[in-house]
Design a protein around this motif. Sequence first.
Motif, short mmCIF file in Angstrom:
data_model
loop_
_atom_site.label_atom_id
_atom_site.label_comp_id
_atom_site.label_asym_id
_atom_site.label_seq_id
_atom_site.Cartn_x
_atom_site.Cartn_y
_atom_site.Cartn_z
N GLY A 66 0.81 -1.21 0.00
CA GLY A 66 0.00 0.00 0.00
C GLY A 66 0.84 1.26 0.00
N MET A 67 0.21 2.35 0.41
CA MET A 67 0.87 3.65 0.54
C MET A 67 0.79 4.05 2.00
SD MET A 67 1.86 4.63 -2.52
CE MET A 67 2.07 6.40 -2.45
N GLY A 87 2.31 8.76 1.96
CA GLY A 87 2.72 9.15 0.62
C GLY A 87 3.81 8.31 -0.01
N HIS A 88 4.23 7.23 0.64
CA HIS A 88 5.30 6.38 0.12
C HIS A 88 4.79 4.95 -0.05
CE1 HIS A 88 8.25 9.52 0.89
NE2 HIS A 88 7.65 9.70 2.06
N ALA A 89 5.13 4.34 -1.19
CA ALA A 89 4.75 2.94 -1.42
C ALA A 89 5.53 2.04 -0.47
CB ALA A 89 5.04 2.56 -2.87
N TYR A 90 4.87 1.01 0.04
CA TYR A 90 5.53 0.08 0.93
C TYR A 90 5.05 -1.34 0.67
CZ TYR A 90 1.35 -0.76 3.71
OH TYR A 90 0.10 -1.16 4.10
N ARG A 91 5.83 -2.29 1.17
CA ARG A 91 5.48 -3.71 1.23
C ARG A 91 5.90 -4.19 2.61
NH1 ARG A 91 4.78 -6.81 -3.55
NH2 ARG A 91 4.49 -5.40 -5.29
N TRP A 99 -9.09 -3.88 2.10
CA TRP A 99 -8.60 -3.93 3.48
C TRP A 99 -8.11 -2.54 3.89
CZ3 TRP A 99 -10.36 -8.30 4.99
CH2 TRP A 99 -10.31 -9.42 4.18
N PHE A 100 -8.26 -2.19 5.18
CA PHE A 100 -7.82 -0.90 5.70
C PHE A 100 -7.16 -1.07 7.06
CE2 PHE A 100 -11.23 0.12 2.84
CZ PHE A 100 -10.85 1.31 2.25
N TRP A 101 -6.04 -0.35 7.28
CA TRP A 101 -5.47 -0.19 8.61
C TRP A 101 -6.24 0.96 9.26
CZ3 TRP A 101 -2.46 -4.10 9.43
CH2 TRP A 101 -1.54 -4.55 8.48
N VAL A 102 -6.63 0.84 10.52
CA VAL A 102 -7.39 1.88 11.20
C VAL A 102 -6.88 2.00 12.64
CG1 VAL A 102 -9.68 2.64 11.93
CG2 VAL A 102 -9.44 1.31 9.83
N PRO A 118 -8.29 5.77 8.09
CA PRO A 118 -8.32 4.49 7.37
C PRO A 118 -7.38 4.52 6.16
CG PRO A 118 -10.53 5.15 7.96
CD PRO A 118 -9.63 6.31 8.30
N THR A 119 -6.46 3.56 6.13
CA THR A 119 -5.43 3.51 5.09
C THR A 119 -5.55 2.19 4.35
OG1 THR A 119 -4.02 4.84 6.54
CG2 THR A 119 -2.95 3.74 4.69
N PRO A 120 -5.89 2.23 3.05
CA PRO A 120 -6.10 0.98 2.31
C PRO A 120 -4.81 0.21 2.03
CG PRO A 120 -6.27 2.85 0.83
CD PRO A 120 -6.11 3.41 2.22
N PHE A 121 -4.95 -1.10 1.95
CA PHE A 121 -3.83 -1.95 1.55
C PHE A 121 -4.38 -3.21 0.91
CE2 PHE A 121 -4.90 -3.48 5.77
CZ PHE A 121 -4.67 -4.85 5.74
N GLU A 122 -3.54 -3.90 0.17
CA GLU A 122 -3.95 -5.19 -0.38
C GLU A 122 -3.00 -6.25 0.17
OE1 GLU A 122 -2.79 -6.06 -4.65
OE2 GLU A 122 -2.65 -3.87 -4.66
N VAL A 123 -3.43 -7.49 0.09
CA VAL A 123 -2.63 -8.59 0.60
C VAL A 123 -2.27 -9.51 -0.56
CG1 VAL A 123 -2.58 -10.59 2.14
CG2 VAL A 123 -3.68 -8.47 2.87
N ILE A 124 -0.98 -9.83 -0.65
CA ILE A 124 -0.48 -10.74 -1.67
C ILE A 124 0.04 -11.99 -0.95
CG2 ILE A 124 1.22 -11.06 -3.51
CD1 ILE A 124 1.18 -7.99 -3.84
N GLU A 125 -0.31 -13.16 -1.46
CA GLU A 125 0.13 -14.40 -0.82
C GLU A 125 1.64 -14.54 -0.86
OE1 GLU A 125 -1.97 -18.18 -1.07
OE2 GLU A 125 -3.41 -17.15 -2.39
N GLY A 126 2.20 -14.97 0.27
CA GLY A 126 3.63 -15.25 0.36
C GLY A 126 4.47 -14.02 0.60
#
Length: 121
Positions: free
Chosen positions: A38-39, A42-46, A98-101, A107-115
């Motif tokens: 997600g972001m 303002g910065h992309a992260y994993r 999905w959101f971190w809260v 609320p900050t959106p993110f997605e989940v990638i397997e592995g």
Amino acid sequence: MIRVAVALAVFAGAVEAQSVKLRGDEIAILLSGNTAVGMWEGHAYRQYFDADGTTIYAQDGDTSLHGKWRVEGEEYQSIGIIDEEWEGRFVMEYGGQWFWVSKTVPPTPFEVIEGNTLVAE
């Protein structure tokens, strides 16, 4: 596969709910052994969440940070190597996203990638 397992658990009791706060066991299923993308400020992260409780946070253009993660009650928590206190957030699902809260973070959106996908393919 992850999304299906968690989605079934989340929606089993909330057919018409617009937003759903995940329970602790649902957060563990969603994150354990997977990578959130997600972001943040303002910065992309994993961020990879190993099943053994360790985590690696990788932000574009910055050094990766190592730490620990856990689920306490209905809250995801993490702590970095140099941090003094655990930081907690809730995980929400709304409209398939999905959101971190937390009390301090909107609320900050993110997605989940397997592995472990710390490096984009």
